[in-house]
Design a protein around this motif. Structure first.
Motif, PDB file in Angstrom:
ATOM      1  N   UNK A 112       0.828  -1.201   0.000  1.00 30.14           N
ATOM      2  CA  UNK A 112       0.000   0.000   0.000  1.00 30.14           C
ATOM      3  C   UNK A 112       0.864   1.254   0.000  1.00 30.14           C
ATOM      4  N   UNK A 171       7.689 -13.361  -9.972  1.00 30.55           N
ATOM      5  CA  UNK A 171       7.540 -14.450  -9.000  1.00 30.55           C
ATOM      6  C   UNK A 171       7.834 -15.791  -9.646  1.00 30.55           C
ATOM      7  N   UNK A 189      -1.847  -5.768 -19.371  1.00 31.10           N
ATOM      8  CA  UNK A 189      -3.072  -5.190 -18.790  1.00 31.10           C
ATOM      9  C   UNK A 189      -2.746  -3.926 -18.009  1.00 31.10           C
ATOM     10  N   UNK A 243      -3.757   8.019  -9.969  1.00 29.00           N
ATOM     11  CA  UNK A 243      -4.572   6.885  -9.515  1.00 29.00           C
ATOM     12  C   UNK A 243      -4.302   5.644 -10.354  1.00 29.00           C
ATOM     13  N   UNK A 291      -2.920   2.055  -9.183  1.00 26.76           N
ATOM     14  CA  UNK A 291      -3.740   0.863  -9.396  1.00 26.76           C
ATOM     15  C   UNK A 291      -2.882  -0.269  -9.951  1.00 26.76           C
ATOM     16  N   UNK A 305      -0.727  -1.670  -7.160  1.00 29.39           N
ATOM     17  CA  UNK A 305      -1.412  -2.451  -6.120  1.00 29.39           C
ATOM     18  C   UNK A 305      -1.542  -3.909  -6.543  1.00 29.39           C
ATOM     19  N   UNK A 306      -1.752  -4.144  -7.841  1.00 30.43           N
ATOM     20  CA  UNK A 306      -1.862  -5.519  -8.322  1.00 30.43           C
ATOM     21  C   UNK A 306      -0.507  -6.059  -8.769  1.00 30.43           C
ATOM     22  N   UNK A 333       2.949  -7.534  -6.329  1.00 28.37           N
ATOM     23  CA  UNK A 333       3.008  -8.921  -5.877  1.00 28.37           C
ATOM     24  C   UNK A 333       3.364  -9.872  -7.011  1.00 28.37           C
ATOM     25  N   UNK A 391     -11.112  -7.172 -12.890  1.00 28.07           N
ATOM     26  CA  UNK A 391      -9.750  -7.716 -12.846  1.00 28.07           C
ATOM     27  C   UNK A 391      -8.975  -7.144 -11.661  1.00 28.07           C
ATOM     28  N   UNK A 392      -8.971  -5.821 -11.526  1.00 31.62           N
ATOM     29  CA  UNK A 392      -8.190  -5.202 -10.445  1.00 31.62           C
ATOM     30  C   UNK A 392      -8.871  -5.369  -9.092  1.00 31.62           C
ATOM     31  N   UNK A 436      -8.373  -8.787  -8.037  1.00 33.99           N
ATOM     32  CA  UNK A 436      -6.925  -8.941  -7.838  1.00 33.99           C
ATOM     33  C   UNK A 436      -6.485  -8.457  -6.465  1.00 33.99           C
ATOM     34  N   UNK A 437      -7.253  -7.508  -5.899  1.00 41.21           N
ATOM     35  CA  UNK A 437      -6.838  -6.955  -4.602  1.00 41.21           C
ATOM     36  C   UNK A 437      -7.070  -7.921  -3.453  1.00 41.21           C
ATOM     37  N   UNK A 478      -1.905 -13.500  -1.096  1.00 41.39           N
ATOM     38  CA  UNK A 478      -0.456 -13.665  -1.111  1.00 41.39           C
ATOM     39  C   UNK A 478       0.019 -14.008   0.290  1.00 41.39           C
ATOM     40  N   UNK A 496      -8.123  -4.609   4.904  1.00 40.99           N
ATOM     41  CA  UNK A 496      -9.364  -4.001   4.406  1.00 40.99           C
ATOM     42  C   UNK A 496      -9.077  -2.644   3.772  1.00 40.99           C
ATOM     43  N   UNK A 513      -6.331  -1.715   2.230  1.00 45.11           N
ATOM     44  CA  UNK A 513      -5.708  -1.902   0.915  1.00 45.11           C
ATOM     45  C   UNK A 513      -6.746  -2.340  -0.128  1.00 45.11           C
ATOM     46  N   UNK A 530      -8.889   0.709  -0.993  1.00 45.63           N
ATOM     47  CA  UNK A 530      -8.189   1.695  -1.811  1.00 45.63           C
ATOM     48  C   UNK A 530      -8.037   1.173  -3.235  1.00 45.63           C
ATOM     49  N   UNK A 531      -7.798  -0.136  -3.388  1.00 44.05           N
ATOM     50  CA  UNK A 531      -7.716  -0.686  -4.745  1.00 44.05           C
ATOM     51  C   UNK A 531      -9.048  -0.513  -5.475  1.00 44.05           C
ATOM     52  N   UNK A 581      -9.559   1.520  -8.847  1.00 48.28           N
ATOM     53  CA  UNK A 581     -10.096   0.804 -10.007  1.00 48.28           C
ATOM     54  C   UNK A 581     -11.363   1.495 -10.514  1.00 48.28           C
ATOM     55  N   UNK A 605      -9.592  -7.924  12.739  1.00 48.72           N
ATOM     56  CA  UNK A 605      -8.970  -6.754  12.121  1.00 48.72           C
ATOM     57  C   UNK A 605      -9.401  -5.480  12.832  1.00 48.72           C
ATOM     58  N   UNK A 625      -7.167   3.928   9.083  1.00 49.16           N
ATOM     59  CA  UNK A 625      -8.364   3.403   8.431  1.00 49.16           C
ATOM     60  C   UNK A 625      -9.617   4.172   8.870  1.00 49.16           C
TER      61      UNK A 625
END
Lengths: 241, 241, 241, 241
Positions: free
Chosen positions: A43, A123, A137, A165, A169, A172-173, A176, B26-27, B30-31, B35, B42, B44, B47-48, B52, C38, C44
């Motif tokens: 983040x 990865x 993408x 933004x 975005x 964020x994806x 990882x 997709x995004x 993806x969030x 991982x 929550x 993160x 915000x994603x 998005x 959480x 947050x």
């Protein structure tokens, strides 16, 4: 064409791309330094990229259009929005700016937190095909957001907010999955690779560099995909309600 | 009506809804990938979704109006802002876009982090009535924000910022309670359910699918609530100070 | 005056304040629910308040001016921007909206995460004088930001972004010191107190209620401070560079 | 010149700088208080500075131009955008505002969380040359963002959003390296040093004060760098695509 290239505003624009990219790379890579007391979260990295992109777009958009990324410049060239001479000059300036930004960061930080200066590492459980698809993408949505945000007919304001933004975005994806980049032509790659070659291959950078080429073939793909992005082709302005 | 449906801009708008929804799903999904080194918080996730939603609204709002969600399209239909043909086409495009986005994500991520691709699971200590009420409130504030942000008379700028904030607001509260969705007609549901049917019912998805129908009856409720949202009825433009 | 009070737009505005405040309180208090897996961080909570305030201001600002807080309404009254009848109606609507929002949240969440529904508790090592001073500063910057953002002569756009930021700013500092509030006349207080009286004094709420009155004397202070905020007095528009 | 200095709007502007700086310093330093239950993260500190800067710029930009920082005032003076009398008055107001904000925070918080009130401490493994270079880069991007965001010809809207982002960007990188500041002339320095001299040298503040002067020589450097920032010199408006 010579009239454009010989104007003062052309050189201002090229310099602006150099400066914006170096600031962007300095802060972007700075966000992944490995401070022992506070390892950065995904983040925090994404928000830093958001702010870095928004700030440099705000600084340079009325001078050069604030591309800051060769994939964006390539898209604008294919969309017939800028000339070939301008596109080529921008891309050289972006690559040099990336090197300058990464070198500056390398110079001002203690060695023990530099790690690999955030070089991308795919990865191990992701195939190269998956990595290429993700890279595509991430770049695709960024380029679409650029086109939508810089259309002078529909936007009265600075595109900086939305480009920031969109950059975040992607991170964020992407952090990882790929260690994140958005277009392998990116000045961040060049900046990091140049810096690292000058300094250290002992710190585990080697494997990262070897892993990296798997993503490189993605380069031509976003380029091929871009003509379709021309406003006149399929996401053009319409009279929709 | 035929004049509208046969125009190029109509098909551009429908395609734009498809594209925007697939990027959003997709995004968004993806969030929530699990991982192991960095389980998403929550904050993160929210915000994603914010980024998005803001990015795809920015990309598509001047083409299609950027609904991206059948509940929003339904609200615009009931508010007499779009035609029945356009609403139906948008909803089909959104559902297909959701399936495309979720399938793409399914294809590019390693199996061990997919989990249930973020399918909604209502918390066991919440009744179905409470879940329906929460879903209603989340959708209600989103639809109100859409109406307020896309009124051409009071907004000169892109609605992307505020729709992004409103989407994130719903997730900040809804993720803990419902696994979050904002309208059960959402393409996210369809995308996830289709993907999961194609691939795995062994990874604990079964219980989630069985738990899910308790929220489904909420579908008609936001629809019934929507006519009241027409600007002309009770939140219309006024001459207030 | 009767002409204003008897207009449809007046009732729309009052209803808009009720609705906006209930949504704001629902999401704001929702951010402090104590989910065992959480626990919410201060960041947050602050971001949720940011998004909640921005969303409800966006929804209601062109209908009622989006006060959502009696301290803001009082400031606009003292600044001669709204009539006494409108101010009184707004404040009643805000208090009822706060009760409605808190009651709704109380109804849709499991008992074990409700805690005291986020009722303010001043830290034990802070004196009541310090608490009053902090409350004053938090309200002061919020009211200043309202005045600066809603001046029709200098702002063409929605004030929602900046009011959201200002609300979050207060919470980032105030949550640790006061449990946070921004004006003790706030509908959040009323909503929580009403809800809690209906339901539970056994869950440790008692001490909080007893601690609370120490901050209450602050009420008249921001009111007294407000006339000085009139644009015409000391932060008025100027011809500065 | 006398005409400007004797006008009411001049005094409003100077007072506005005082007020904005005191609010900025109060909330900015408030974000680094060391609450035992919740030590602030770099992300939380940076976001607080973002919101504090955006709020005070929003409050004061149409009155005084919202400099809030002597480095910015100096840059505007060198860029011939404000007069010498205005620049000198602004800088005195900013330093006094910084002292007022820090003193207020000192007064309203319990002693055990004050620490050194966030005084900057350069990391021990960073040389003074590196610290000066980082300080320069942080100030450089902030000043560039100010120039780009306050140019009346290209911006119709409040510069608050982008200045907030730029301030936060500097903190995301600078907090780990320098304890962060952006210009050593900053009122934050003065405010903290004054407060601390009045109160405590026993709490480990001594070493920080002694470490601090290594960064101080940076002061003239950003000043010398600033004339190059004039729009007319190298980032001026252009007719770029």
């Amino acid at each position: 064409m010579w009239k454009e290239v010989l104007s003062v505003s052309f050189y201002r624009a090229v310099f602006s791309e150099f400066l914006a990219t170096s600031i962007y790379v300095f802060f972007g890579l700075g966000s992944v330094l490995r401070w022992p007391s506070a390892l950065p979260t995904i983040l925090q990295i994404s928000i830093t990229f958001n702010l870095a992109a928004a700030t440099v777009v705000q600084i340079s958009w009325h001078v050069s259009g604030a591309h800051v990324n060769p994939a964006v410049t390539m898209a604008f060239l294919l969309g017939s929005r800028i000339s070939l001479a301008r596109a080529a000059s921008y891309m050289v300036a972006q690559l040099l700016g990336g090197i300058a930004g990464a070198a500056t960061l390398y110079g001002v930080t203690p060695a023990e937190v530099q790690g690999s200066l955030g070089i991308n590492t795919v990865r191990s459980n992701i195939t190269s095909g998956q990595a290429v698809a993700v890279e595509l993408i991430l770049t695709f949505q960024l380029v679409l957001c650029y086109f939508a945000s810089t259309d002078r007919h529909t936007n009265a304001n600075s595109p900086a907010t939305f480009i920031g933004l969109s950059v975040a975005l992607g991170h964020l994806i992407g952090v990882s999955l790929l260690g994140c980049c958005q277009s392998p032509l990116s000045p961040m790659h060049w900046g990091r690779l140049q810096c690292i070659r000058h300094s250290s291959q002992a710190r585990g950078v080697g494997p990262a560099v070897y892993a990296y080429p798997w993503v490189a073939p993605a380069t031509p793909v976003p380029i091929l995909a871009l003509p379709g992005l021309q406003p006149g082709v399929f996401l053009g302005r319409s009279s929709a309600a």
